[in-house]
Design a protein around this motif. Structure first.
Motif, PDB file in Angstrom:
ATOM      1  N   ARG A   5      -6.917   6.920   6.545  1.00  0.00           N
ATOM      2  CA  ARG A   5      -6.347   7.100   5.287  1.00  0.00           C
ATOM      3  C   ARG A   5      -5.073   7.180   5.462  1.00  0.00           C
ATOM      4  O   ARG A   5      -4.867   7.772   6.734  1.00  0.00           O
ATOM      5  CB  ARG A   5      -6.714   8.338   4.923  1.00  0.00           C
ATOM      6  N   ARG A   6      -3.914   6.177   4.725  1.00  0.00           N
ATOM      7  CA  ARG A   6      -2.593   6.295   5.580  1.00  0.00           C
ATOM      8  C   ARG A   6      -1.883   6.007   3.698  1.00  0.00           C
ATOM      9  O   ARG A   6      -1.908   5.701   2.456  1.00  0.00           O
ATOM     10  CB  ARG A   6      -2.142   5.412   5.892  1.00  0.00           C
ATOM     11  N   TRP A   7      -0.890   6.813   4.554  1.00  0.00           N
ATOM     12  CA  TRP A   7      -0.060   6.433   2.925  1.00  0.00           C
ATOM     13  C   TRP A   7       1.462   4.980   2.854  1.00  0.00           C
ATOM     14  O   TRP A   7       1.905   5.367   3.326  1.00  0.00           O
ATOM     15  CB  TRP A   7       1.184   7.545   2.190  1.00  0.00           C
ATOM     16  N   ILE A   8       1.677   4.581   1.483  1.00  0.00           N
ATOM     17  CA  ILE A   8       2.311   3.782   1.796  1.00  0.00           C
ATOM     18  C   ILE A   8       3.438   3.806   0.575  1.00  0.00           C
ATOM     19  O   ILE A   8       2.762   4.946  -0.668  1.00  0.00           O
ATOM     20  CB  ILE A   8       1.954   2.246   1.435  1.00  0.00           C
ATOM     21  N   VAL A   9       4.709   3.588   0.074  1.00  0.00           N
ATOM     22  CA  VAL A   9       5.257   3.312  -1.289  1.00  0.00           C
ATOM     23  C   VAL A   9       6.400   2.016  -1.183  1.00  0.00           C
ATOM     24  O   VAL A   9       6.680   1.690  -0.647  1.00  0.00           O
ATOM     25  CB  VAL A   9       6.574   4.600  -1.442  1.00  0.00           C
ATOM     26  N   ARG A  10       5.219   1.784  -2.253  1.00  0.00           N
ATOM     27  CA  ARG A  10       7.076  -0.153  -2.584  1.00  0.00           C
ATOM     28  C   ARG A  10       8.110   0.251  -3.435  1.00  0.00           C
ATOM     29  O   ARG A  10       7.361   0.810  -4.962  1.00  0.00           O
ATOM     30  CB  ARG A  10       5.249  -0.525  -3.336  1.00  0.00           C
ATOM     31  N   VAL A  11       8.500  -0.131  -2.935  1.00  0.00           N
ATOM     32  CA  VAL A  11       9.733   0.464  -3.669  1.00  0.00           C
ATOM     33  C   VAL A  11      10.015  -1.813  -4.047  1.00  0.00           C
ATOM     34  O   VAL A  11      10.350  -2.635  -3.785  1.00  0.00           O
ATOM     35  CB  VAL A  11      10.745   1.011  -3.147  1.00  0.00           C
ATOM     36  N   THR A  12      11.513  -1.662  -5.364  1.00  0.00           N
ATOM     37  CA  THR A  12      12.405  -2.574  -4.892  1.00  0.00           C
ATOM     38  C   THR A  12      14.220  -1.514  -5.041  1.00  0.00           C
ATOM     39  O   THR A  12      13.612  -1.165  -5.814  1.00  0.00           O
ATOM     40  CB  THR A  12      11.799  -3.141  -6.675  1.00  0.00           C
TER      41      THR A  12
END
Length: 267
Positions: free
Chosen positions: A56-63
């Protein structure tokens, strides 16, 4: 009220709103532990990714404001925030908030964050410790880490695990690939396992370089060396021919007694 004061108030309110948004997402601690395979959104670009391996891992999507990709569209990028086993839900939200703030200011987080990336050796030793209970024979566990310590650590051990690519893997494997082929194959398998774990913890992106090298058949093909049996002493030849007709009469007998036969005449 001056424009400067109004601007300060606006910044404070904006930060409070953003902080509230990122601390009141959809996920809970229990869901982080129990959700199944896939990508699960917490809101505001933060996702929990559950891999087929169960990691299990975290990601963040940004513009990123003001930046565009090769197709002249807004630059939208995913960033790893670490494995859920070491980064809590609240920590992931805090990190995601930091990334979104930078992106909103037109700053690409890829080049402006300080994430401590462990080196290859650190991850390898952690994998060794985690897998020790799964090995029935302690010697196998010691052989596992010794292979990496002897051949990989001197070359890439202190390299950040995120920086290990195909050139670095080839640097490790090529010197032993033909001379010690079986050792090299074990070395490749164990290096791949280390890099897979590093990715599951959020320290790497992209395909495993060991897999890429294997699939592309970059390494030279090694022919198996023929292993000859020990020659029979000339004094044992008459006894061998005396027993040979009887042995030929029964394939079952020969199968059952081949070990005894070899020990008697070829030892």
């Amino acid at each position: 009220m001056s424009s400067i004061t109004l601007g300060c108030v606006h910044c404070v309110v904006e930060n409070v709103v953003l902080q509230w948004l990122f601390t009141s997402g959809k996920l809970t601690k229990n869901l982080v532990r129990t959700l199944g395979l896939g990508r699960h959104g917490d809101g505001n670009g933060l996702y929990l990714v559950v891999d087929p391996s169960g990691a299990r891992r975290w990601i963040v999507r940004v513009t990123v404001k003001g930046q565009r990709n090769g197709q002249d569209k807004p630059l939208r990028t995913d960033f790893g925030l670490g494995g859920a086993d070491i980064v809590t839900l609240n920590q992931a939200r805090d990190r995601a908030l930091e990334y979104r703030r930078m992106a909103k200011q037109g700053v690409n987080p890829r080049y402006n964050t300080r994430q401590e990336i462990p080196c290859f050796e650190e991850i390898a030793r952690q994998v060794h410790i985690e897998r020790l209970p799964t090995w029935k024979n302690p010697k196998h566990g010691q052989h596992w880490i010794n292979t990496l310590a002897n051949y990989a650590f001197p070359k890439i051990g202190r390299l950040p695990v995120s920086e290990v690519g195909q050139p670095e893997v080839l640097q490790v494997l090529l010197p032993v690939w033909t001379e010690k082929h079986e050792t090299a194959k074990r070395l490749a398998q164990r290096s791949k396992a280390v890099l897979d774990v590093a990715k599951s913890k959020g320290f790497r992106d992209g395909e495993n370089p060991v897999t890429t090298i294997r699939d592309a058949r970059v390494l030279p093909q090694v022919k198996q060396k023929v292993q000859h049996h020990k020659a029979m002493h000339w004094r044992d030849v008459p006894a061998f021919y005396a027993e040979l007709p009887r042995i030929r009469r029964s394939w079952h007998y020969r199968k059952r007694n081949s070990g005894t036969f070899r020990r008697r005449f070829l030892s």
